[in-house]
Design an enzyme around this catalytic site. Sequence first.
Site, short mmCIF file in Angstrom:
data_model
loop_
_atom_site.label_atom_id
_atom_site.label_comp_id
_atom_site.label_asym_id
_atom_site.label_seq_id
_atom_site.Cartn_x
_atom_site.Cartn_y
_atom_site.Cartn_z
N ARG A 153 0.85 -1.19 0.00
CA ARG A 153 0.00 0.00 0.00
C ARG A 153 0.88 1.23 0.00
O ARG A 153 1.83 1.31 0.80
CB ARG A 153 -0.87 0.04 1.26
CG ARG A 153 -1.99 -0.96 1.29
CD ARG A 153 -2.52 -1.12 2.70
NE ARG A 153 -1.48 -1.63 3.59
CZ ARG A 153 -1.62 -1.79 4.90
NH1 ARG A 153 -2.74 -1.45 5.48
NH2 ARG A 153 -0.64 -2.28 5.64
N GLY A 256 -9.49 5.53 -4.74
CA GLY A 256 -8.77 6.13 -5.86
C GLY A 256 -7.42 5.46 -5.96
O GLY A 256 -7.22 4.35 -5.45
N CYS A 259 -4.22 1.82 -8.38
CA CYS A 259 -4.43 0.36 -8.38
C CYS A 259 -5.88 -0.06 -8.47
O CYS A 259 -6.28 -0.68 -9.46
CB CYS A 259 -3.78 -0.24 -7.14
SG CYS A 259 -2.06 0.25 -7.00
C1 UGA Z 1 -3.75 -1.12 -2.99
C2 UGA Z 1 -3.74 -2.42 -2.17
O1 UGA Z 1 -4.20 -2.16 -0.85
C3 UGA Z 1 -2.34 -3.04 -2.12
O2 UGA Z 1 -2.38 -4.28 -1.43
C4 UGA Z 1 -1.86 -3.26 -3.55
O3 UGA Z 1 -0.58 -3.80 -3.58
C5 UGA Z 1 -1.88 -1.94 -4.30
O4 UGA Z 1 -3.22 -1.39 -4.28
C6 UGA Z 1 -1.45 -2.23 -5.72
O5 UGA Z 1 -2.17 -2.94 -6.42
O6 UGA Z 1 -0.33 -1.86 -6.09
P1 UGA Z 1 -3.09 1.42 -2.51
O7 UGA Z 1 -3.73 1.73 -3.81
O8 UGA Z 1 -1.74 2.00 -2.21
O9 UGA Z 1 -2.94 -0.18 -2.30
O10 UGA Z 1 -4.05 1.98 -1.37
P2 UGA Z 1 -5.12 1.46 -0.31
O11 UGA Z 1 -4.63 1.80 1.03
O12 UGA Z 1 -5.53 0.06 -0.53
O13 UGA Z 1 -6.35 2.43 -0.63
C7 UGA Z 1 -6.94 2.52 -1.92
C8 UGA Z 1 -8.08 3.52 -1.91
O14 UGA Z 1 -9.19 3.01 -1.16
C9 UGA Z 1 -7.73 4.86 -1.27
O15 UGA Z 1 -8.28 5.90 -2.04
C10 UGA Z 1 -8.40 4.81 0.10
O16 UGA Z 1 -8.73 6.07 0.62
C11 UGA Z 1 -9.64 3.99 -0.23
N1 UGA Z 1 -10.21 3.29 0.95
C12 UGA Z 1 -9.47 2.35 1.61
C13 UGA Z 1 -11.51 3.56 1.36
O17 UGA Z 1 -12.21 4.39 0.74
N2 UGA Z 1 -12.04 2.88 2.43
C14 UGA Z 1 -11.32 1.96 3.11
O18 UGA Z 1 -11.86 1.39 4.08
C15 UGA Z 1 -10.01 1.68 2.69
#
Ligand code: UGA
Length: 431
Positions: A153, A256, A259
């Site tokens: 992440r 967003g 990924c």
């Molecule tokens: C995500 C995955 O979590 C990683 O495991 C993966 O390796 C990565 O994509 C990838 O494919 O390279 P990332 O995009 O860095 O990681 O971020 P996340 O922390 O997963 O969050 C993604 C989005 O979801 C953010 O916009 C976040 O604000 C949103 N989110 C997350 C929510 O709206 N609610 C939640 O409960 C969790």
Amino acid sequence: MKIMVIGLGYVGSVVAAGLASEGNQVTGVDIDLDKIKSLRENIVMIKEPGLQDMIVQASGSGNLVFSHTSEIDFIRDPVIFVCVDTPYLQNAGCDVSQVYNTIEWIKQKVEVQQPILVMKSTVVPGTGEKIIQNYLCTEGDGISYVMNPEFLREGQALWDWAHPDRTVIGSNDENAIKTISSLYSKIEAPFVITDVTTAEMIKYAANAYLATRISFINEIAMLCERFNADIDIVARGMGLDQRIGLSYLRAGIGYGGSCFPKDTRALHDICNRNGIDFELLDAVISINNKQCNSAINKLKDKLGSLQRRRIAVLGLSFKPDTDDVRESPALKIIRLLYEEGADITAYDPLAIENAAGQLPADIKYTDKALNAVDNAHAVLVVTAWREFVDMDWATVKSLMSDPYVVIDGRNCLDYTYLRKLGFYYSGFGRK
Ligand code: UGA
């Protein structure tokens, strides 16, 4: 072990630094000469907590060096990680051209017996088998192929590197599996050893499922608003069930980043191309697409027309602790506000430079959150930066103008306190 890491973006930089700090001799390679020059001077362009220090240490120990592709005459590293971008192209799906170009380049340069190509880039199921058949199976090449998806992440990538929940290794080559497993032997996590296509599918299934949880909780939040229930308590009440778990149940303006949006669309795309109707995934994507509009509607509920209304947007990156604005809901929200004629001032601790280039020229930016909220009719919190949670909201109130609206796009603020201060507060599914 001697390792080459090709592609020094968000993933490759962490992989290179991580492998080097575990004692491997790593050469980080990129086609961007400016990036290589900066890295050699220990300047890391990517904002990832702890990465700069890790790179400085690994370079200082001599375990990590950087090279531009043009400086590489031959590759003698037995393990080569590919960490190049696979962006989503509208109507064309996951673009693997950088992956193919890199493999062609590796084939020209490689001068070692039976090297192992480790794919970290996210590629749609079936890609690895195509690569093996069309690129690696030509006589004499003898390159082994391993799919080793990343689960890093942004903002927590170093932690995720050192504490993964699992390590997935997909290959048809027993020796390659042994070698790559040994690279991760110091990390305590279960291994999932499988074939290439299954490993590719794991990556997509994981991201699509996490996106599904987010869209699911956003729909439940919508129901909470309708029936006067509280989403925070609902999520906790659900998530404490060990079969469900608490993570990825934070409602708000949706996911967003580089990924989830890309991977869900790419999966949707390959389903379409193969005549498969993945209805659940379609719903996940369309629910996410409407979340930003929902934030705008919440603003309009209180302000009516947004024409010339002064709106402070707090947060531009797609999540906290990064300067990454790729597919950031903040950009979409600002564009929607702009179309409505709002007077927008935005602030982010790290991402202003990255965002400004992609937004209309007359958006104003400030170097402090308190300057952005000065005189604003409404504040929209778009990214859950700690700084916004901990802000002195009494001072914010004293700076703002009537009707003191706060729209909390990430359900991250203490709404009881904010309401006590006299704000009109609206989150997503919060009472
Ligand atoms: C995500 C995955 O979590 C990683 O495991 C993966 O390796 C990565 O994509 C990838 O494919 O390279 P990332 O995009 O860095 O990681 O971020 P996340 O922390 O997963 O969050 C993604 C989005 O979801 C953010 O916009 C976040 O604000 C949103 N989110 C997350 C929510 O709206 N609610 C939640 O409960 C969790």
